[in-house]
Design an enzyme around this catalytic site. Structure first.
Site, PDB file in Angstrom:
ATOM      1  N   MET A 216      -1.150   6.551   1.776  1.00  0.00           N
ATOM      2  CA  MET A 216       0.089   6.715   1.022  1.00  0.00           C
ATOM      3  C   MET A 216       1.301   6.271   1.836  1.00  0.00           C
ATOM      4  SD  MET A 216      -1.129   7.694  -1.767  1.00  0.00           S
ATOM      5  CE  MET A 216       0.288   8.253  -2.704  1.00  0.00           C
ATOM      6  N   ARG A 217       1.226   5.060   2.333  1.00  0.00           N
ATOM      7  CA  ARG A 217       2.368   4.542   3.068  1.00  0.00           C
ATOM      8  C   ARG A 217       2.471   3.050   2.770  1.00  0.00           C
ATOM      9  NH1 ARG A 217       5.732   5.731   7.578  1.00  0.00           N
ATOM     10  NH2 ARG A 217       6.257   3.803   8.681  1.00  0.00           N
TER      11      ARG A 217
ATOM     12  N   HIS B 110      -6.967   1.106  -6.713  1.00  0.00           N
ATOM     13  CA  HIS B 110      -5.837   1.664  -7.462  1.00  0.00           C
ATOM     14  C   HIS B 110      -6.357   2.273  -8.758  1.00  0.00           C
ATOM     15  CE1 HIS B 110      -1.732   2.179  -8.767  1.00  0.00           C
ATOM     16  NE2 HIS B 110      -2.086   1.696  -9.942  1.00  0.00           N
TER      17      HIS B 110
ATOM     18  N   ASP C 158       0.490  -3.181  -5.339  1.00  0.00           N
ATOM     19  CA  ASP C 158      -0.553  -3.197  -6.378  1.00  0.00           C
ATOM     20  C   ASP C 158      -0.597  -4.537  -7.118  1.00  0.00           C
ATOM     21  OD1 ASP C 158      -1.070  -0.514  -5.735  1.00  0.00           O
ATOM     22  OD2 ASP C 158       0.401   0.201  -7.184  1.00  0.00           O
TER      23      ASP C 158
HETATM   24  C1  GRF Z   1      -7.395   7.378  -5.455  1.00  0.00           C
HETATM   25  O1  GRF Z   1      -7.136   7.692  -6.788  1.00  0.00           O
HETATM   26  C2  GRF Z   1      -7.097   5.944  -5.192  1.00  0.00           C
HETATM   27  O2  GRF Z   1      -7.332   5.125  -6.298  1.00  0.00           O
HETATM   28  C3  GRF Z   1      -5.618   5.965  -4.875  1.00  0.00           C
HETATM   29  O3  GRF Z   1      -5.426   7.144  -4.145  1.00  0.00           O
HETATM   30  C4  GRF Z   1      -6.425   8.093  -4.515  1.00  0.00           C
HETATM   31  C5  GRF Z   1      -7.088   8.507  -3.243  1.00  0.00           C
HETATM   32  O4  GRF Z   1      -8.034   9.522  -3.471  1.00  0.00           O
HETATM   33  N1  GRF Z   1      -5.224   4.783  -4.158  1.00  0.00           N
HETATM   34  P1  GRF Z   1      -9.086   9.871  -2.353  1.00  0.00           P
HETATM   35  O5  GRF Z   1      -8.301  10.298  -1.118  1.00  0.00           O
HETATM   36  O6  GRF Z   1      -9.910   8.663  -2.108  1.00  0.00           O
HETATM   37  O7  GRF Z   1      -9.887  11.004  -2.924  1.00  0.00           O
END
Ligand code: GRF
Length: 217
Positions: free
Chosen positions: A100-101, A119, A155
């Site tokens: 998340m960065r 995604h 994305d």
């Molecule tokens: C997933 O939904 C992925 O598609 C998105 O972030 C989420 C990560 O979930 N990029 P996890 O940590 O793999 O359970």
């Protein structure tokens, strides 16, 4: 081993629960996994958050973990260090799995064709966050997930694989998201297997999936 002479060296980047990371580790290290990845090793799971639950899962698999905290670090400084870590590990493929960065353009270009993401939407629809709630709010009848090569636009990179599911009456973001997540856990290992078999080519901004070479007698 098809295509390449050595096992591809994967790094998986996470920030949280790591369920996609677990699916990839299972694919690489469990021969009975639903979609095995046969020609890879995971050289590190890297997190930008020390409290990411996925780090513990990676350790259970015996995979090296690297805590590379990002809070308060300038993007160019953070990414230069990340690039150094990945280069030192001789990584062939970077798998973003809930990382998340936002990455700097320089890092993304340095790893062009060698960095993939998953995604939770059928791109190019629903880029960004909260995809399940947005699909429901729009009355969508279909949803899904996408793997793609990473390019500087968020994305936006060339699409590799997609999987779709229906939106069902009474769905909440959680129920719909759970259905999509199950599909993510299938197409991410499939994507990595295709990469490791040297079967992905980017041509004119699109991904071509090459056939496996014929076996010679
Ligand atoms: C997933 O939904 C992925 O598609 C998105 O972030 C989420 C990560 O979930 N990029 P996890 O940590 O793999 O359970």
């Amino acid at each position: 081993m098809s295509g390449s002479a050595h096992k591809k060296r994967l790094a998986i980047l996470i920030s949280g629960r790591g369920s996609n990371m677990r699916a990839l580790l299972d694919a690489v290290y469990n021969p009975l996994a639903p979609v095995p990845v046969t020609t890879a090793e995971v050289v590190a799971v890297i997190s930008n958050r020390a409290d990411a639950a996925g780090l513990g899962i990676a350790q259970q698999f015996g995979v090296a973990t690297i805590n590379h905290p990002s809070q308060g670090v300038a993007r160019d400084v953070y990414d230069a260090e990340l690039h150094r870590i990945l280069t030192d590990l001789r990584v062939d493929l970077v798998c973003l799995a809930g990382f998340m960065r936002i990455l700097s353009e320089k890092l993304v270009l340095d790893w062009a064709g060698k960095m993939v993401n998953i995604h939770p939407s059928l791109l190019p629809n629903y880029k960004g966050l909260d995809t399940h709630a947005r699909v429901l709010a729009n009355g969508g009848v279909e949803h899904g997930c996408t793997t793609h090569f990473v390019t500087p636009g968020m994305d936006e990179g060339p699409i590799i694989l997609q999987a779709a599911c229906p939106v069902l009456p009474g769905d909440t973001p959680d129920t719909l998201g759970g259905r999509v997540l199950a599909l993510e856990h299938q197409i991410y290992p499939e994507t990595v297997q295709l990469f490791c078999q040297d079967r992905l080519r980017i041509k004119n901004g699109r991904v071509e999936i090459l056939d496996l070479p014929a076996v010679k007698n």
